[in-house]
Structure formats: structure tokens, C-alpha cells
Design a protein around this motif. Structure first.
Motif, mmCIF file in Angstrom:
data_model
loop_
_atom_site.group_PDB
_atom_site.id
_atom_site.type_symbol
_atom_site.label_atom_id
_atom_site.label_comp_id
_atom_site.label_asym_id
_atom_site.label_seq_id
_atom_site.Cartn_x
_atom_site.Cartn_y
_atom_site.Cartn_z
ATOM 1 N N THR A 131 -18.468 -79.663 47.603
ATOM 2 C CA THR A 131 -17.038 -79.548 47.306
ATOM 3 C C THR A 131 -16.754 -79.352 45.826
ATOM 4 O O THR A 131 -15.638 -79.041 45.460
ATOM 5 N N TYR A 132 -17.742 -79.511 44.963
ATOM 6 C CA TYR A 132 -17.527 -79.385 43.520
ATOM 7 C C TYR A 132 -17.545 -77.913 43.129
ATOM 8 O O TYR A 132 -18.444 -77.176 43.490
ATOM 9 N N ARG A 133 -16.524 -77.494 42.396
ATOM 10 C CA ARG A 133 -16.443 -76.106 41.944
ATOM 11 C C ARG A 133 -16.682 -76.057 40.443
ATOM 12 O O ARG A 133 -15.860 -76.510 39.662
ATOM 13 N N LEU A 134 -17.806 -75.505 40.064
ATOM 14 C CA LEU A 134 -18.155 -75.378 38.661
ATOM 15 C C LEU A 134 -17.353 -74.233 38.055
ATOM 16 O O LEU A 134 -17.282 -73.148 38.634
ATOM 17 N N PRO A 135 -16.720 -74.433 36.890
ATOM 18 C CA PRO A 135 -15.962 -73.338 36.272
ATOM 19 C C PRO A 135 -16.896 -72.217 35.802
ATOM 20 O O PRO A 135 -18.104 -72.414 35.645
ATOM 21 N N ALA A 136 -16.302 -71.045 35.570
ATOM 22 C CA ALA A 136 -17.089 -69.875 35.162
ATOM 23 C C ALA A 136 -17.886 -70.150 33.890
ATOM 24 O O ALA A 136 -19.036 -69.725 33.769
ATOM 25 N N ALA A 137 -17.291 -70.872 32.948
ATOM 26 C CA ALA A 137 -18.007 -71.184 31.706
ATOM 27 C C ALA A 137 -19.235 -72.051 31.981
ATOM 28 O O ALA A 137 -20.278 -71.890 31.335
ATOM 29 N N GLY A 138 -19.154 -72.938 32.935
ATOM 30 C CA GLY A 138 -20.295 -73.772 33.306
ATOM 31 C C GLY A 138 -21.392 -72.959 33.970
ATOM 32 O O GLY A 138 -22.582 -73.169 33.718
ATOM 33 N N ILE A 139 -20.992 -72.004 34.811
ATOM 34 C CA ILE A 139 -21.966 -71.137 35.461
ATOM 35 C C ILE A 139 -22.698 -70.295 34.422
ATOM 36 O O ILE A 139 -23.925 -70.169 34.452
ATOM 37 N N VAL A 140 -21.948 -69.727 33.466
ATOM 38 C CA VAL A 140 -22.566 -68.921 32.414
ATOM 39 C C VAL A 140 -23.508 -69.772 31.575
ATOM 40 O O VAL A 140 -24.599 -69.332 31.203
ATOM 41 N N SER A 141 -23.108 -70.996 31.289
ATOM 42 C CA SER A 141 -23.944 -71.887 30.487
ATOM 43 C C SER A 141 -25.264 -72.196 31.198
ATOM 44 O O SER A 141 -26.336 -72.147 30.587
ATOM 45 N N ILE A 142 -25.190 -72.498 32.472
ATOM 46 C CA ILE A 142 -26.405 -72.784 33.239
ATOM 47 C C ILE A 142 -27.277 -71.534 33.348
ATOM 48 O O ILE A 142 -28.499 -71.590 33.152
ATOM 49 N N LEU A 143 -26.663 -70.378 33.630
ATOM 50 C CA LEU A 143 -27.433 -69.142 33.735
ATOM 51 C C LEU A 143 -28.038 -68.729 32.394
ATOM 52 O O LEU A 143 -29.089 -68.092 32.357
ATOM 53 N N HIS A 144 -27.384 -69.099 31.279
ATOM 54 C CA HIS A 144 -27.947 -68.829 29.952
ATOM 55 C C HIS A 144 -29.260 -69.591 29.778
ATOM 56 O O HIS A 144 -30.243 -69.052 29.275
ATOM 57 N N ARG A 145 -29.275 -70.825 30.234
ATOM 58 C CA ARG A 145 -30.505 -71.615 30.167
ATOM 59 C C ARG A 145 -31.574 -71.072 31.123
ATOM 60 O O ARG A 145 -32.753 -70.987 30.784
ATOM 61 N N VAL A 146 -31.152 -70.700 32.330
ATOM 62 C CA VAL A 146 -32.084 -70.152 33.316
ATOM 63 C C VAL A 146 -32.682 -68.838 32.813
ATOM 64 O O VAL A 146 -33.897 -68.620 32.914
ATOM 65 N N SER A 147 -31.847 -67.976 32.255
ATOM 66 C CA SER A 147 -32.355 -66.691 31.763
ATOM 67 C C SER A 147 -33.315 -66.899 30.596
ATOM 68 O O SER A 147 -34.321 -66.181 30.479
ATOM 69 N N GLY A 148 -33.051 -67.872 29.738
ATOM 70 C CA GLY A 148 -33.987 -68.181 28.660
ATOM 71 C C GLY A 148 -35.313 -68.674 29.196
ATOM 72 O O GLY A 148 -36.383 -68.296 28.694
ATOM 73 N N ALA A 149 -35.266 -69.489 30.218
ATOM 74 C CA ALA A 149 -36.500 -69.994 30.828
ATOM 75 C C ALA A 149 -37.282 -68.867 31.508
ATOM 76 O O ALA A 149 -38.509 -68.807 31.413
ATOM 77 N N VAL A 150 -36.577 -67.956 32.180
ATOM 78 C CA VAL A 150 -37.235 -66.816 32.823
ATOM 79 C C VAL A 150 -37.924 -65.953 31.775
ATOM 80 O O VAL A 150 -39.072 -65.536 31.951
ATOM 81 N N LEU A 151 -37.230 -65.695 30.672
ATOM 82 C CA LEU A 151 -37.839 -64.893 29.607
ATOM 83 C C LEU A 151 -39.067 -65.580 29.026
ATOM 84 O O LEU A 151 -40.079 -64.936 28.733
ATOM 85 N N PHE A 152 -38.994 -66.887 28.870
ATOM 86 C CA PHE A 152 -40.130 -67.631 28.320
ATOM 87 C C PHE A 152 -41.318 -67.607 29.284
ATOM 88 O O PHE A 152 -42.449 -67.345 28.878
ATOM 89 N N VAL A 153 -41.050 -67.858 30.551
ATOM 90 C CA VAL A 153 -42.139 -67.912 31.539
ATOM 91 C C VAL A 153 -42.782 -66.534 31.725
ATOM 92 O O VAL A 153 -43.997 -66.425 31.869
ATOM 93 N N LEU A 154 -41.972 -65.488 31.703
ATOM 94 C CA LEU A 154 -42.494 -64.140 31.927
ATOM 95 C C LEU A 154 -42.907 -63.437 30.633
ATOM 96 O O LEU A 154 -43.191 -62.235 30.650
ATOM 97 N N LEU A 155 -42.955 -64.161 29.535
ATOM 98 C CA LEU A 155 -43.338 -63.553 28.256
ATOM 99 C C LEU A 155 -44.713 -62.883 28.289
ATOM 100 O O LEU A 155 -44.859 -61.772 27.749
ATOM 101 N N PRO A 156 -45.732 -63.449 28.926
ATOM 102 C CA PRO A 156 -47.021 -62.730 28.996
ATOM 103 C C PRO A 156 -46.899 -61.377 29.708
ATOM 104 O O PRO A 156 -47.505 -60.391 29.286
ATOM 105 N N PHE A 157 -46.110 -61.321 30.771
ATOM 106 C CA PHE A 157 -45.898 -60.062 31.482
ATOM 107 C C PHE A 157 -45.137 -59.069 30.607
ATOM 108 O O PHE A 157 -45.445 -57.871 30.593
ATOM 109 N N ILE A 158 -44.158 -59.560 29.849
ATOM 110 C CA ILE A 158 -43.390 -58.693 28.950
ATOM 111 C C ILE A 158 -44.302 -58.111 27.879
ATOM 112 O O ILE A 158 -44.236 -56.909 27.572
ATOM 113 N N VAL A 159 -45.163 -58.941 27.309
ATOM 114 C CA VAL A 159 -46.095 -58.465 26.280
ATOM 115 C C VAL A 159 -47.058 -57.450 26.880
ATOM 116 O O VAL A 159 -47.361 -56.419 26.264
#
Length: 150
Positions: free
Chosen positions: A26-54
Motif C-alpha cells: 500500500t506504500y506509494r514511493l514518490p517519483a523522487a524516491g524511485i529515481v534516488s533508488i534507481l540511481h543507486r541501483v544503476s551505480g551498482a550495476v555499472l560497478f558490477v559490470l565494469l569488467p565486462f565494460i572494460v
């Protein structure tokens, strides 16, 4: 405080301790909260996939032969990994980079201009989501061959 304000405040639910089993649905996270969480997730994805990127970067710029291996990995696959899976991982990297970049620009803009109102937070978060998803869709369409080079 007037009686109307008290009753309007009483109707609005308060979430102090969110119970994972009962309140998350029932909890509705505001758009700013979603962007904030996805910003952290995207940073983690970039970090984890860094060997593949290189690896991708190295294969694409080392020589003509390695560039051929690079391009064939997307169509024929690499080892036991099919080409479509490499494209999906690359699409995840594209999304992570674009979202992380757009959200980072949003945060920097808010820091420099001191725009921290709820209205601006909502509108800029929505713009960040829309822009990053549209750019990802365009680059994903190019990656999966929806439109080719002429």
C-alpha cells in the motif's frame, strides 16, 4: 488549526515503521524516491559490470581483428553465451549509464540552484525517468537492429 485541517490530516496514513509483509503493497514511493533508488541501483550495476565494460572497450579499439570478435559476439555469441544475452547485458549497461548520468545531472542541478521544493523534485524526477528510458529505448532499438545504418 481548524477542524477541517485536523480531519484532513487524520485521513492521511502515516508510515513510521513499514512492515514488509503488510505495508509495502500500500506504500506509494514518490517519483523522487524511485529515481534516488534507481540511481543507486544503476551505480551498482555499472560497478558490477565494469569488467565486462572494460572488455567491450578493449575489444572494440585494440585492432581490426579484435573489433571483428567484438561485433561477432553480439550476433554469434561468445563461448557458451548466446548473442542475445550479450545484447541484454549491454542494454542493462546502457540503461544504467544513461539513468545514472541523468539522475546525476539532476542532483547537480538541484545542488547548484538550491531548487529543493517538492514540486521541482517531482517534475525533475519524472523528467529524469522519461529521458533516460527514451534514450535507452532508442539505443536498445539500434542495438537489437530495429533500424540499421544506411
Amino acid at each position: 488549526m481548524t477542524e477541517a485541517t485536523k480531519s484532513a490530516k487524520a485521513v492521511r496514513p502515516e508510515f513510521r515503521n513499514i512492515n514488509l509483509l503488510s505495508d509495502v503493497r500500500t506504500y506509494r514511493l514518490p517519483a523522487a524516491g524511485i529515481v534516488s533508488i534507481l540511481h543507486r541501483v544503476s551505480g551498482a550495476v555499472l560497478f558490477v559490470l565494469l569488467p565486462f565494460i572494460v572488455w567491450l572497450f578493449d575489444k572494440s579499439v585494440s585492432s581490426e581483428i579484435s573489433f571483428g570478435e567484438f561485433t561477432s559476439a553480439f550476433s554469434a555469441g561468445l563461448g557458451g553465451v548466446p548473442g542475445w544475452f550479450i545484447k541484454l547485458v549491454t542494454l542493462a549497461i546502457i540503461w544504467a549509464y544513461l539513468h545514472h548520468f541523468c539522475a546525476g545531472v539532476r542532483h547537480l542541478y538541484m545542488d547548484f540552484t538550491h531548487k529543493v521544493s517538492k514540486e521541482f523534485g517531482k517534475s525533475s524526477a519524472t523528467a529524469t525517468l522519461v529521458i533516460s528510458l527514451l534514450l535507452t529505448a532508442a539505443l536498445g532499438a539500434k542495438l537489437f537492429g530495429v533500424f540499421g545504418a544506411h
